[in-house]
Design a protein around this motif. Structure first.
Motif, PDB file in Angstrom:
ATOM      1  N   PRO A 119     -32.906  42.408 -13.132  1.00 42.66           N
ATOM      2  CA  PRO A 119     -32.661  42.860 -15.149  1.00 42.66           C
ATOM      3  C   PRO A 119     -31.542  42.321 -15.539  1.00 42.66           C
ATOM      4  CG  PRO A 119     -33.988  44.211 -13.471  1.00 42.66           C
ATOM      5  CD  PRO A 119     -33.440  43.965 -12.538  1.00 42.66           C
ATOM      6  N   GLY A 120     -31.579  42.369 -16.692  1.00 39.53           N
ATOM      7  CA  GLY A 120     -30.171  41.368 -17.277  1.00 39.53           C
ATOM      8  C   GLY A 120     -29.288  41.152 -17.541  1.00 39.53           C
ATOM      9  N   ALA A 121     -29.981  40.332 -16.010  1.00 45.92           N
ATOM     10  CA  ALA A 121     -28.894  38.768 -15.008  1.00 45.92           C
ATOM     11  C   ALA A 121     -28.711  38.014 -16.622  1.00 45.92           C
ATOM     12  CB  ALA A 121     -29.719  37.874 -14.545  1.00 45.92           C
ATOM     13  N   LYS A 122     -27.926  37.087 -16.682  1.00 45.73           N
ATOM     14  CA  LYS A 122     -27.654  36.316 -18.095  1.00 45.73           C
ATOM     15  C   LYS A 122     -27.160  34.409 -17.231  1.00 45.73           C
ATOM     16  CE  LYS A 122     -27.543  39.282 -21.721  1.00 45.73           C
ATOM     17  NZ  LYS A 122     -28.476  39.994 -21.496  1.00 45.73           N
ATOM     18  N   PRO A 123     -28.054  33.328 -18.131  1.00 46.00           N
ATOM     19  CA  PRO A 123     -27.226  32.447 -17.611  1.00 46.00           C
ATOM     20  C   PRO A 123     -25.321  32.303 -17.644  1.00 46.00           C
ATOM     21  CG  PRO A 123     -29.027  32.671 -19.868  1.00 46.00           C
ATOM     22  CD  PRO A 123     -28.575  33.186 -19.257  1.00 46.00           C
ATOM     23  N   HIS A 124     -25.422  31.137 -16.853  1.00 45.06           N
ATOM     24  CA  HIS A 124     -23.785  30.996 -17.585  1.00 45.06           C
ATOM     25  C   HIS A 124     -23.257  29.961 -18.293  1.00 45.06           C
ATOM     26  CE1 HIS A 124     -23.829  27.183 -16.733  1.00 45.06           C
ATOM     27  NE2 HIS A 124     -25.290  27.279 -16.259  1.00 45.06           N
ATOM     28  N   ARG A 125     -22.679  30.729 -19.638  1.00 45.57           N
ATOM     29  CA  ARG A 125     -21.854  30.232 -20.574  1.00 45.57           C
ATOM     30  C   ARG A 125     -22.015  28.528 -20.654  1.00 45.57           C
ATOM     31  NH1 ARG A 125     -17.011  32.212 -23.854  1.00 45.57           N
ATOM     32  NH2 ARG A 125     -17.947  33.801 -23.190  1.00 45.57           N
ATOM     33  N   GLY A 126     -22.515  27.740 -21.252  1.00 37.93           N
ATOM     34  CA  GLY A 126     -22.629  26.387 -21.842  1.00 37.93           C
ATOM     35  C   GLY A 126     -24.152  26.478 -20.848  1.00 37.93           C
ATOM     36  N   ALA A 127     -24.877  26.991 -20.549  1.00 39.13           N
ATOM     37  CA  ALA A 127     -26.054  26.887 -19.519  1.00 39.13           C
ATOM     38  C   ALA A 127     -27.237  25.712 -20.173  1.00 39.13           C
ATOM     39  CB  ALA A 127     -26.398  28.007 -19.696  1.00 39.13           C
ATOM     40  N   THR A 128     -27.748  24.752 -19.750  1.00 35.96           N
ATOM     41  CA  THR A 128     -28.664  24.025 -20.341  1.00 35.96           C
ATOM     42  C   THR A 128     -30.283  24.608 -20.730  1.00 35.96           C
ATOM     43  OG1 THR A 128     -29.806  23.434 -18.427  1.00 35.96           O
ATOM     44  CG2 THR A 128     -27.863  22.227 -19.036  1.00 35.96           C
ATOM     45  N   PRO A 129     -30.250  24.243 -21.979  1.00 40.86           N
ATOM     46  CA  PRO A 129     -32.181  24.900 -22.031  1.00 40.86           C
ATOM     47  C   PRO A 129     -33.362  25.591 -20.847  1.00 40.86           C
ATOM     48  CG  PRO A 129     -31.864  23.218 -23.675  1.00 40.86           C
ATOM     49  CD  PRO A 129     -30.979  23.411 -23.155  1.00 40.86           C
ATOM     50  N   THR A 130     -32.208  24.278 -19.899  1.00 41.88           N
ATOM     51  CA  THR A 130     -33.570  23.792 -19.116  1.00 41.88           C
ATOM     52  C   THR A 130     -32.965  25.497 -18.049  1.00 41.88           C
ATOM     53  OG1 THR A 130     -34.136  22.494 -18.424  1.00 41.88           O
ATOM     54  CG2 THR A 130     -34.802  23.497 -16.531  1.00 41.88           C
ATOM     55  N   GLU A 131     -32.057  25.367 -17.969  1.00 44.77           N
ATOM     56  CA  GLU A 131     -31.132  26.181 -17.172  1.00 44.77           C
ATOM     57  C   GLU A 131     -30.917  28.333 -17.598  1.00 44.77           C
ATOM     58  OE1 GLU A 131     -27.130  24.267 -14.417  1.00 44.77           O
ATOM     59  OE2 GLU A 131     -27.725  24.929 -17.348  1.00 44.77           O
ATOM     60  N   GLN A 132     -31.500  27.958 -19.038  1.00 44.88           N
ATOM     61  CA  GLN A 132     -31.652  29.249 -19.845  1.00 44.88           C
ATOM     62  C   GLN A 132     -33.797  29.987 -19.634  1.00 44.88           C
ATOM     63  OE1 GLN A 132     -31.031  28.950 -23.723  1.00 44.88           O
ATOM     64  NE2 GLN A 132     -28.503  28.168 -23.360  1.00 44.88           N
ATOM     65  N   CYS A 133     -33.722  28.216 -19.231  1.00 48.90           N
ATOM     66  CA  CYS A 133     -35.657  29.288 -19.089  1.00 48.90           C
ATOM     67  C   CYS A 133     -35.418  29.502 -17.679  1.00 48.90           C
ATOM     68  CB  CYS A 133     -36.430  28.185 -19.385  1.00 48.90           C
ATOM     69  SG  CYS A 133     -37.666  28.283 -18.990  1.00 48.90           S
ATOM     70  N   LEU A 134     -35.025  28.760 -17.177  1.00 45.96           N
ATOM     71  CA  LEU A 134     -35.005  29.485 -15.367  1.00 45.96           C
ATOM     72  C   LEU A 134     -34.382  30.909 -14.838  1.00 45.96           C
ATOM     73  CD1 LEU A 134     -34.043  26.364 -13.362  1.00 45.96           C
ATOM     74  CD2 LEU A 134     -35.666  27.279 -14.016  1.00 45.96           C
ATOM     75  N   TYR A 135     -33.171  31.739 -16.034  1.00 49.60           N
ATOM     76  CA  TYR A 135     -33.045  32.687 -15.927  1.00 49.60           C
ATOM     77  C   TYR A 135     -33.933  33.942 -16.302  1.00 49.60           C
ATOM     78  CZ  TYR A 135     -28.456  32.251 -14.442  1.00 49.60           C
ATOM     79  OH  TYR A 135     -27.441  32.089 -13.559  1.00 49.60           O
ATOM     80  N   ARG A 136     -34.854  33.324 -16.782  1.00 48.80           N
ATOM     81  CA  ARG A 136     -36.012  34.127 -17.246  1.00 48.80           C
ATOM     82  C   ARG A 136     -37.347  34.813 -16.496  1.00 48.80           C
ATOM     83  NH1 ARG A 136     -35.649  31.378 -22.342  1.00 48.80           N
ATOM     84  NH2 ARG A 136     -37.477  29.822 -22.314  1.00 48.80           N
ATOM     85  N   ARG A 137     -37.471  36.550 -16.505  1.00 52.66           N
ATOM     86  CA  ARG A 137     -38.432  36.488 -15.493  1.00 52.66           C
ATOM     87  C   ARG A 137     -39.830  35.721 -15.919  1.00 52.66           C
ATOM     88  NH1 ARG A 137     -38.152  42.595 -13.283  1.00 52.66           N
ATOM     89  NH2 ARG A 137     -36.070  41.899 -12.464  1.00 52.66           N
ATOM     90  N   GLN A 138     -40.605  35.731 -16.940  1.00 57.35           N
ATOM     91  CA  GLN A 138     -41.759  35.517 -17.474  1.00 57.35           C
ATOM     92  C   GLN A 138     -41.994  33.582 -16.833  1.00 57.35           C
ATOM     93  OE1 GLN A 138     -39.499  36.305 -19.825  1.00 57.35           O
ATOM     94  NE2 GLN A 138     -39.174  35.117 -21.049  1.00 57.35           N
ATOM     95  N   SER A 139     -40.898  33.154 -17.002  1.00 56.36           N
ATOM     96  CA  SER A 139     -40.930  31.535 -16.039  1.00 56.36           C
ATOM     97  C   SER A 139     -41.198  31.295 -15.073  1.00 56.36           C
ATOM     98  CB  SER A 139     -39.386  31.137 -16.564  1.00 56.36           C
ATOM     99  OG  SER A 139     -38.666  31.135 -17.970  1.00 56.36           O
TER     100      SER A 139
END
Length: 142
Positions: free
Chosen positions: A69-89
């Motif tokens: 919970p609360g994990a966030k993608p690294h700065r400059g993450a691509t849109p795909t990387e941002q999606c991969l950080y979401r549990r609902q993905s």
């Protein structure tokens, strides 16, 4: 000297308080919005999925490790990387194993991402072996 030590003691102990924080609670909608929800008398049979408390807890334990919970993608993450950080993905499969074990598998579902976040992603998921007697992770297969 004793007064200085007494004044400094709370300041020195303050960092230790950070170790005793409670887990964050889920966000609740405002009361006005909650009042607009109409609950059905029975849940619809279409799409209904029933999980035992043991399986639901095993899934939560594995998910808390897989995507804390609360994990966030690294700065400059691509849109795909941002999606991969979401549990609902991730879709979830769970199955009983030998006595006292539940296997939980997370499978990336690109359809859960917005079109601009979708990319070909290989092998993004994991399978967990959860000990449901001791509530611990026995092993993880990437």
């Amino acid at each position: 000297m004793m007064r200085v030590l007494a004044a400094l003691l709370p300041v020195l102990l303050l960092p230790a308080c950070a170790l005793f924080q409670r887990a964050p609670r889920p966000v609740h909608a405002p009361a006005e919005e909650a009042a607009t929800v109409q609950f059905p008398s029975d849940l619809p049979a279409t799409g209904l999925q029933e999980l035992s408390g043991t399986v639901a807890t095993a899934i939560q334990l594995a998910m808390d490790d897989f995507r804390p919970p609360g994990a966030k993608p690294h700065r400059g993450a691509t849109p795909t990387e941002q999606c991969l950080y979401r549990r609902q993905s991730f879709d979830v499969q769970a199955a009983p194993g030998s006595e006292g074990i539940v296997f939980v598998r997370f499978l990336f579902n690109p359809e859960s991402c917005a079109p601009e976040e979708r990319a070909i992603v290989l092998d993004m998921g994991a399978t967990y072996a959860i000990d449901v007697r001791g509530w611990r992770i026995l092993a993880i297969q990437p």
